[in-house]
Design a protein around this motif. Structure first.
Motif, PDB file in Angstrom:
ATOM      1  N   ASP A   1       0.818  -1.214   0.000  1.00  0.00           N
ATOM      2  CA  ASP A   1       0.000   0.000   0.000  1.00  0.00           C
ATOM      3  C   ASP A   1       0.855   1.269   0.000  1.00  0.00           C
ATOM      4  OD1 ASP A   1       1.031  -0.070   2.523  1.00  0.00           O
ATOM      5  OD2 ASP A   1      -0.889  -0.029   3.578  1.00  0.00           O
ATOM      6  N   GLU A   2       2.159   1.129  -0.198  1.00  0.00           N
ATOM      7  CA  GLU A   2       3.044   2.292  -0.222  1.00  0.00           C
ATOM      8  C   GLU A   2       3.940   2.249  -1.455  1.00  0.00           C
ATOM      9  OE1 GLU A   2       6.529   4.484   2.445  1.00  0.00           O
ATOM     10  OE2 GLU A   2       5.652   2.585   3.109  1.00  0.00           O
ATOM     11  N   LEU A   3       3.904   3.326  -2.231  1.00  0.00           N
ATOM     12  CA  LEU A   3       4.791   3.465  -3.383  1.00  0.00           C
ATOM     13  C   LEU A   3       6.098   4.098  -2.916  1.00  0.00           C
ATOM     14  CD1 LEU A   3       5.070   3.256  -6.525  1.00  0.00           C
ATOM     15  CD2 LEU A   3       4.291   5.641  -6.598  1.00  0.00           C
ATOM     16  N   ILE A   4       7.213   3.489  -3.248  1.00  0.00           N
ATOM     17  CA  ILE A   4       8.515   3.975  -2.791  1.00  0.00           C
ATOM     18  C   ILE A   4       9.268   4.692  -3.907  1.00  0.00           C
ATOM     19  CG2 ILE A   4      10.772   3.271  -1.910  1.00  0.00           C
ATOM     20  CD1 ILE A   4       9.340   0.881  -0.581  1.00  0.00           C
ATOM     21  N   LYS A   5       9.228   4.123  -5.126  1.00  0.00           N
ATOM     22  CA  LYS A   5      10.033   4.689  -6.207  1.00  0.00           C
ATOM     23  C   LYS A   5       9.447   4.312  -7.564  1.00  0.00           C
ATOM     24  CE  LYS A   5      14.761   4.357  -8.112  1.00  0.00           C
ATOM     25  NZ  LYS A   5      16.100   3.739  -7.933  1.00  0.00           N
TER      26      LYS A   5
END
Length: 456
Positions: free
Chosen positions: A241-245
């Motif tokens: 649920d988290e976009l990093i790059k």
């Protein structure tokens, strides 16, 4: 009675009249002509013989006859209204957007022209090209035989059945053509990157805002089946649920067309606004924007590394962060980093790779070619692979969505408007500014840019 029939809802008025006339009334002589008048005005001349027959045979009293005729009028008008509504509904379902195209180059012939007569609810009724005879030649090949070819834009815009216009010319002509389209009162679908710089893109968008007309922009890759598949993966939390790059790297021309001429127009800044980044790179920037959110804190630069025969850049690097947007496919994306490189003139092995890294894995896809979409876990193990066949006409999904939106039948979340086009233009300006010594209106007319080979 008659004023009520004509000025109030017909059904309601007839019901009120029926209730009134069913009250005990004396049968006076004046009711006889009234009977005929009501028969004529409320039911129609075709019912006159029935009225005369009823009186002649005295099968009913005059008062009852009037009531019965009024009730018949109510049923007749109600039936007529239902038929009219059904007819209008049918007409609405059959109604189509009648399109015209300005510019009949290679992109129109292969990628975007056919959808205008193949999409549901869409007709191609007019085309325009300045070269004498070419538009008529193109129109003659459109199914249905109704398409008309013009070599003059004023005559084209006066076509009696024209609803909306697709501007498929080179970016350097977009502002002038869009100005005429807006003045003619037509909706518009214009090729990307819309303007040669953000200021010109904003001018074009404002033209249609000022006259309250729809403007759509041809960032077609957001509507591709494989883009929608990636969006679904992101929404379902396939990489967490988290976009990093987000990272992208292109080595090669990215499928740019018309590159076999001595000086392709895509290398003529007056026509294109810059090098291939304007034609190819803008698609990638818009797709990242659509899936993840707007690019902020944009930094980067451009140079001409391997193309001494042209004055525009052939290498571009970009870094940015993902900002806040209410249209994104993944909830926690604010602050994710973005790194992109375009190396258009390298002799290395061609590459076209777009990656989305999340807390639980990453997605890999091709951006400018039709490779598979692959899902990997955090250890780099392939979890899922989905192949996609190239569509016959790459622009068809977006053109269908634009047509549906104009008809009011359906609204897709991947519609491309002026707002996302402006964001893409601003990002391009940010990384090209130093090469051209500014990206203000008219920069393309300067003869010596700081980054060009001659300046070095």
């Amino acid at each position: 009675f008659f004023f009520i029939c004509f000025l109030v809802n017909v059904t309601s008025a007839n019901q009120q009249l029926s209730m009134l006339l069913r009250r005990p009334l004396g049968v006076n002589q004046f009711l006889l002509p009234l009977y005929f008048v009501i028969s004529h005005l409320c039911i129609g001349t075709e019912c006159f013989p029935q009225a005369i027959f009823a009186l002649a045979t005295r099968r009913k009293s005059i008062q009852t006859g009037i009531v019965d005729l009024l009730l018949a009028a109510c049923m007749s008008s109600s039936s007529s209204s239902e038929q009219t509504m059904a007819s209008n509904s049918s007409d609405q379902k059959k109604r189509s957007i009648r399109w015209g195209i300005v510019g009949l180059g290679d992109v129109t012939v292969k990628k975007s022209g056919p959808p205008f007569y193949k999409c549901e609810g869409s007709e191609l009724v007019a085309v325009m090209r300045r070269t004498p005879g070419k538009a008529k030649e193109f129109a003659a090949n459109i199914p249905g035989g109704k398409c008309v070819g013009y070599d003059n834009i004023d005559d084209f815009l006066c076509h009696s059945e024209l609803d909306a216009v697709y501007v498929s010319t080179r970016p350097g002509t977009h502002l002038e053509i869009c100005e005429r389209v807006a003045k003619a009162g037509k909706a518009c679908y214009v090729e990307k990157p819309v303007g040669r710089c953000a200021a010109e893109t904003e001018q074009i968008v404002k033209l249609f805002e000022d006259v309250d007309l729809p403007l759509y922009t041809a960032y077609i890759s957001r509507a591709y089946e494989r883009t929608q598949y990636v969006r679904k993966l992101l929404e379902e939390g396939a990489i967490g649920d988290e976009l990093i790059k987000v990272s992208y790297k292109l080595i090669g021309s990215g499928g740019a067309r018309d590159m076999d001429r001595e000086l392709p127009w895509r290398f003529d800044t007056k026509q294109s606004g810059g090098g291939l980044i304007m034609d190819v790179g803008c698609h990638v920037l818009d797709r990242i924007d659509y899936l993840c959110g707007p690019l902020v804190n944009v930094k980067g630069g451009a140079m001409n590394k391997n193309s001494a025969n042209i004055q525009v850049e052939d290498f571009v690097q970009l870094t940015a962060n993902i900002g806040e947007g209410n249209w994104t496919a993944i909830s926690h994306n604010n602050g994710a980093t973005v790194e992109c490189t375009w190396d258009f003139a390298s002799d290395e092995v061609p590459l076209d790779e777009l990656n989305f890294f999340g807390s639980k894995g990453f997605i890999k896809m091709s951006a400018m070619s039709f490779g598979p979409v692959e899902l990997y876990d955090t250890h780099g193990n392939l979890v899922q692979k989905q192949n996609f066949e190239p569509p016959e006409h790459t622009a068809q999904n977006l053109i269908q969505a634009v047509t549906n939106d104009l008809l009011g039948t359906r609204k897709e979340d991947f519609l491309s408007k002026g707002s996302n086009a402006i964001r893409a233009s601003k990002t391009l300006d940010a990384v090209l500014d130093s090469y051209y010594g500014g990206r203000e209106l008219g920069y393309w007319s300067r003869t010596n840019w700081p980054g060009s080979p001659k300046a070095m």
